[in-house]
Design a protein around this motif. Structure first.
Motif, PDB file in Angstrom:
ATOM      1  N   PHE A 148       0.811  -1.216   0.000  1.00  0.00           N
ATOM      2  CA  PHE A 148       0.000   0.000   0.000  1.00  0.00           C
ATOM      3  C   PHE A 148       0.845   1.268   0.000  1.00  0.00           C
ATOM      4  N   SER A 149       2.145   1.114  -0.271  1.00  0.00           N
ATOM      5  CA  SER A 149       3.002   2.283  -0.481  1.00  0.00           C
ATOM      6  C   SER A 149       3.123   2.632  -1.954  1.00  0.00           C
ATOM      7  N   VAL A 150       2.541   1.807  -2.809  1.00  0.00           N
ATOM      8  CA  VAL A 150       2.630   2.031  -4.256  1.00  0.00           C
ATOM      9  C   VAL A 150       1.886   3.311  -4.627  1.00  0.00           C
ATOM     10  N   ARG A 151       2.572   4.206  -5.324  1.00  0.00           N
ATOM     11  CA  ARG A 151       1.959   5.442  -5.819  1.00  0.00           C
ATOM     12  C   ARG A 151       2.051   5.451  -7.340  1.00  0.00           C
ATOM     13  N   PRO A 152       0.933   5.324  -8.018  1.00  0.00           N
ATOM     14  CA  PRO A 152       0.966   5.236  -9.483  1.00  0.00           C
ATOM     15  C   PRO A 152       1.628   6.429 -10.153  1.00  0.00           C
ATOM     16  N   SER A 153       1.560   7.589  -9.521  1.00  0.00           N
ATOM     17  CA  SER A 153       2.123   8.789 -10.132  1.00  0.00           C
ATOM     18  C   SER A 153       3.627   8.920  -9.939  1.00  0.00           C
ATOM     19  N   ASP A 154       4.218   8.075  -9.143  1.00  0.00           N
ATOM     20  CA  ASP A 154       5.646   8.166  -8.834  1.00  0.00           C
ATOM     21  C   ASP A 154       6.316   6.850  -9.220  1.00  0.00           C
ATOM     22  N   ALA A 155       7.078   6.873 -10.319  1.00  0.00           N
ATOM     23  CA  ALA A 155       7.711   5.648 -10.826  1.00  0.00           C
ATOM     24  C   ALA A 155       8.694   5.072  -9.821  1.00  0.00           C
ATOM     25  N   ARG A 156       9.487   5.931  -9.179  1.00  0.00           N
ATOM     26  CA  ARG A 156      10.460   5.451  -8.199  1.00  0.00           C
ATOM     27  C   ARG A 156       9.754   4.767  -7.037  1.00  0.00           C
ATOM     28  N   SER A 157       8.669   5.365  -6.569  1.00  0.00           N
ATOM     29  CA  SER A 157       7.901   4.775  -5.471  1.00  0.00           C
ATOM     30  C   SER A 157       7.328   3.421  -5.875  1.00  0.00           C
ATOM     31  N   MET A 158       6.828   3.329  -7.105  1.00  0.00           N
ATOM     32  CA  MET A 158       6.252   2.070  -7.574  1.00  0.00           C
ATOM     33  C   MET A 158       7.287   0.955  -7.615  1.00  0.00           C
ATOM     34  N   ILE A 159       8.468   1.276  -8.145  1.00  0.00           N
ATOM     35  CA  ILE A 159       9.524   0.267  -8.252  1.00  0.00           C
ATOM     36  C   ILE A 159       9.971  -0.182  -6.862  1.00  0.00           C
ATOM     37  N   LEU A 160      10.206   0.789  -5.972  1.00  0.00           N
ATOM     38  CA  LEU A 160      10.662   0.465  -4.615  1.00  0.00           C
ATOM     39  C   LEU A 160       9.621  -0.354  -3.869  1.00  0.00           C
ATOM     40  N   SER A 161       8.372   0.075  -3.938  1.00  0.00           N
ATOM     41  CA  SER A 161       7.303  -0.622  -3.219  1.00  0.00           C
ATOM     42  C   SER A 161       7.076  -2.024  -3.773  1.00  0.00           C
ATOM     43  N   ALA A 162       7.085  -2.139  -5.114  1.00  0.00           N
ATOM     44  CA  ALA A 162       6.897  -3.450  -5.725  1.00  0.00           C
ATOM     45  C   ALA A 162       8.043  -4.386  -5.363  1.00  0.00           C
ATOM     46  N   PHE A 163       9.263  -3.845  -5.339  1.00  0.00           N
ATOM     47  CA  PHE A 163      10.434  -4.669  -5.001  1.00  0.00           C
ATOM     48  C   PHE A 163      10.312  -5.232  -3.591  1.00  0.00           C
ATOM     49  N   PHE A 164      10.046  -4.371  -2.612  1.00  0.00           N
ATOM     50  CA  PHE A 164       9.973  -4.849  -1.229  1.00  0.00           C
ATOM     51  C   PHE A 164       8.748  -5.739  -1.017  1.00  0.00           C
ATOM     52  N   SER A 165       7.652  -5.453  -1.692  1.00  0.00           N
ATOM     53  CA  SER A 165       6.469  -6.311  -1.569  1.00  0.00           C
ATOM     54  C   SER A 165       6.797  -7.729  -2.006  1.00  0.00           C
ATOM     55  N   ILE A 166       7.441  -7.856  -3.163  1.00  0.00           N
ATOM     56  CA  ILE A 166       7.787  -9.179  -3.692  1.00  0.00           C
ATOM     57  C   ILE A 166       8.816  -9.869  -2.802  1.00  0.00           C
ATOM     58  N   ALA A 176      -2.799   9.544   3.063  1.00  0.00           N
ATOM     59  CA  ALA A 176      -1.526   9.399   2.362  1.00  0.00           C
ATOM     60  C   ALA A 176      -0.642   8.355   3.018  1.00  0.00           C
ATOM     61  N   SER A 177      -1.002   7.949   4.233  1.00  0.00           N
ATOM     62  CA  SER A 177      -0.181   6.979   4.956  1.00  0.00           C
ATOM     63  C   SER A 177      -0.525   5.559   4.526  1.00  0.00           C
ATOM     64  N   PRO A 178       0.479   4.744   4.182  1.00  0.00           N
ATOM     65  CA  PRO A 178       0.220   3.339   3.822  1.00  0.00           C
ATOM     66  C   PRO A 178      -0.399   2.538   4.961  1.00  0.00           C
ATOM     67  N   LEU A 179      -0.233   3.005   6.202  1.00  0.00           N
ATOM     68  CA  LEU A 179      -0.776   2.277   7.347  1.00  0.00           C
ATOM     69  C   LEU A 179      -2.301   2.174   7.294  1.00  0.00           C
ATOM     70  N   PHE A 180      -2.939   3.125   6.606  1.00  0.00           N
ATOM     71  CA  PHE A 180      -4.401   3.142   6.576  1.00  0.00           C
ATOM     72  C   PHE A 180      -4.965   1.822   6.080  1.00  0.00           C
ATOM     73  N   TRP A 181      -4.335   1.224   5.047  1.00  0.00           N
ATOM     74  CA  TRP A 181      -4.780  -0.065   4.555  1.00  0.00           C
ATOM     75  C   TRP A 181      -3.830  -1.200   4.926  1.00  0.00           C
ATOM     76  N   ALA A 182      -2.573  -0.877   5.244  1.00  0.00           N
ATOM     77  CA  ALA A 182      -1.589  -1.930   5.521  1.00  0.00           C
ATOM     78  C   ALA A 182      -1.955  -2.727   6.770  1.00  0.00           C
ATOM     79  N   ILE A 183      -2.358  -2.039   7.827  1.00  0.00           N
ATOM     80  CA  ILE A 183      -2.710  -2.744   9.061  1.00  0.00           C
ATOM     81  C   ILE A 183      -3.931  -3.639   8.854  1.00  0.00           C
TER      82      ILE A 183
END
Length: 413
Positions: free
Chosen positions: A184-202, A361-368
């Protein structure tokens, strides 16, 4: 949603507290579980210093949140008084454990997350890098970690890597929590955020699989589904194409290295084959599935008090591991109901807030809530939320969630 200013612990101070909790867990991998209560006391002392230094106060609305540990303290105390002849010192430690859980909740309830959540996000990033490095290291380069006995379960080289977390169940729970955050840290508008979040998720989903905890793998499957749905539904077609191609590549890699996987994941694969194809033959056997059913059956037959449970009873039955068996025997239907309501309320409240138009904006909203969805599977092996050396992390974060996404909404309308 308006924000009140009652919280007085910053996200950075809370990160220090969580890191202290992590250090406690790390020590357990080296010194062993027999010191867990002493280390938990040290962690509680750190929490007291955090509360004292920040001038935290316990407010009336906080008491409604900590009703679960208060109820468990009450039920445990009553059971010890009613069975003094058979009570042992470990029974009294259970009271200390739930007092500690109350403390961790109070700390979390007084944490204020800024709207962007940058400080907490940076702390999670550092924590994730550390865990990912060691987690991947014990899988890819086992010979370099062989001297650290506590980093593996069963055989050293082709056993179950658990890094700092003492058992496969606890390791899987931490990985699931981190995976939920990064999904839930993935931000579609931010490519760097998407790559980082997808990497750690996997990475953390893969680490769950390598713990070879079968119940945890079911939880990982749910998180994987959430991950795929989130990327598919909240991104444009180029990203969806990348997702489909990535899945195809992943399936090809898994197929190519299936022999390697069967060697490294032999315990997991053989277990699934045995349980899925011959589950009815394994219920009564001396294996993990059979033992779980045996514990539940024992709890059903030996709890004389349906509503409030028989109490701790560590002196004469110490091996109740799964949540249904342990909570039913110790706390009865009242304790089970209170636990389910306490942990499931964030899911219902998050859905309600989302339907009302609230966006965080916090990933915790859905992560928890996503992590809580995996708890029924994780808790079939052990009640990891209540473990003395893990409760600071889980209840501390749950307190943060209640404070920032539930109490503020209730008090500000």
């Amino acid at each position: 949603m308006k924000y009140s200013k009652y919280s007085s612990i910053s996200a950075s101070n809370f990160a220090v507290f969580i890191i202290s909790a992590f250090m406690t867990v790390s020590c357990l991998a080296i010194v062993g579980p027999e010191t867990q209560f002493a280390l938990n006391a040290v962690l509680a002392a750190i929490g007291c210093c955090c509360i004292y230094g920040s001038g935290v106060k316990v407010r009336a609305i906080h008491l409604t949140v900590i009703m679960l540990p208060i109820l468990l303290i009450l039920l445990t105390s009553i059971s010890i008084v009613m069975d003094l002849e058979r009570s042992i010192i470990e029974d009294y430690f259970e009271i200390i454990k739930y007092i500690g859980i109350s403390l961790f909740l109070i700390i979390g309830l007084n944490v204020k997350i800024e709207v962007s959540g940058k400080k907490l996000h940076a702390s999670v990033l550092v924590f994730s890098i550390l865990i990912a490095l060691f987690g991947l290291g014990v899988i890819l380069f086992p010979k370099y970690f062989i001297l650290i006995e506590g980093f593996y379960s069963r055989q050293r080289f082709f056993g179950k890597p658990i890094t700092f977390f003492h058992t496969t169940y606890f390791a899987a729970a931490i990985y699931a929590l981190l995976a939920s955050y990064w999904i839930f840290s993935v931000r579609p508008s931010d490519a760097r955020s998407m790559i980082l979040s997808a990497f750690f998720s996997i990475v953390f989903l893969v680490l769950i699989v390598f713990t070879q905890s079968r119940s945890a793998v079911f939880g990982a499957a749910i998180l994987s589904l959430i991950f795929l749905v989130r990327i598919w539904c909240f991104n444009r077609w180029p990203t969806k194409v990348v997702l489909v191609v990535s899945l195809a590549v992943a399936i090809g890699v898994i197929w190519q290295y299936s022999d390697y996987a069967s060697q490294r994941l032999g315990y997991l694969i053989s277990g699934f084959r045995s349980y899925v194809l011959n589950w009815h033959r394994n219920i009564g056997r001396d294996n993990s599935l059979g033992l779980r059913f045996a514990q539940i059956e024992w709890a059903l037959n030996n709890n004389p008090y349906l509503l409030w449970g028989a109490g701790v009873g560590k002196g004469y039955y110490r091996l109740l591991e799964s949540w249904p068996a342990l909570y039913y025997y110790r706390f009865g239907l009242i304790g089970m109901f209170a636990y389910v309501v306490f942990w499931s309320f964030p899911i219902a409240r998050s859905i309600q807030l989302y339907v009302r138009g609230y966006r965080s904006a916090s990933p915790l909203f859905w992560a928890i809530p996503a992590f809580i969805v995996t708890l029924p599977f994780l808790s079939l092996s052990s009640v990891m939320t209540d473990q003395p050396h893990m409760s600071a992390i889980f209840y501390g974060l749950l307190g943060v969630y209640y404070s920032n996404f539930i109490i503020r909404d209730l008090t500000n309308g």
